[in-house]
Design a protein around this motif. Structure first.
Motif: not given
Length: 202
Positions: A56-58, A61-71, A77-91
């Motif tokens: 589900r995380a993937a 994250a892939e939906g979010l990453a789609a907005s920033f393709q080819n940029k 980078i994200g803030p701990a704690m909430g942004g850690i997994l989001v940053a990892h999956e989007v990256a």
């Protein structure tokens, strides 16, 4: 029904489909909550409940990453704690590295040997924004290193799009959830105890 085993390279889902993933993960909570911003709310989006499921995380994250393709993004980078997994999956979805910031003596900074290079193109992500305070702190860290923030991505924007970071920004879910200052909170006036998410098993 969403097929969680076949999401790679798939088209982004609709906001309703993303919200359904959160709901079936019991991530949208009702009650009386003290938010990180200091404000109070009758609803809380506990993203950890959905991010505990890697498939589900993937998808999110892939939906979010789609907005920033080819940029030309080099780091997420994200803030701990909430942004850690989001940053990892989007990256992971973008094929770049992931970092996270932490507060040290109340100040957001990069630790653990993490660093950014001048001119490095960085995407800042977060799980939920209410006032955008944590995202602004991370943006300040990025600029301290003379890196270039190219956008802000959040899973859930609970302001309904009313926070502007002065950069391209995207969210997969927008909610208009009211947040109150403590002295104006109707639940406080009713004597309902406030719970800080992360405590009391929430």
């Amino acid at each position: 029904m969403i097929n969680e085993s076949n999401h790679l390279n798939a088209a982004p889902l609709t906001s309703e489909q993303y919200l359904d993933i959160f709901k079936k993960s019991s991530a949208l909570l009702d009650g009386h909550f003290l938010l990180t911003s200091g404000k109070h709310s009758a609803q809380y989006m506990q993203c950890a409940q959905v991010l505990q499921y890697p498939d589900r995380a993937a998808i999110l994250a892939e939906g979010l990453a789609a907005s920033f393709q080819n940029k030309g993004i080099q780091t997420v980078i994200g803030p701990a704690m909430g942004g850690i997994l989001v940053a990892h999956e989007v990256a992971k979805a973008l094929g770049v590295r992931a970092l996270f910031t932490e507060r040290e003596n109340g100040v957001m900074r990069l630790r653990r040997g993490f660093a950014l290079s001048p001119g490095e193109r960085v995407l800042v992500v977060e799980d939920v924004i209410t006032t955008g305070g944590s995202v602004r702190e991370v943006l300040a860290v990025v600029k301290e290193f003379e890196a270039i923030p190219v956008g802000v991505g959040v899973l859930v924007d609970r302001t309904g799009g009313n926070v502007d970071f002065g950069l391209p920004q995207s969210s997969i879910i927008q909610l208009n959830i009211q947040a109150f200052e403590a002295q104006e909170c109707p639940l406080c006036a009713q004597g309902v105890p406030a719970v800080k998410p992360g405590s009391r098993k929430i």
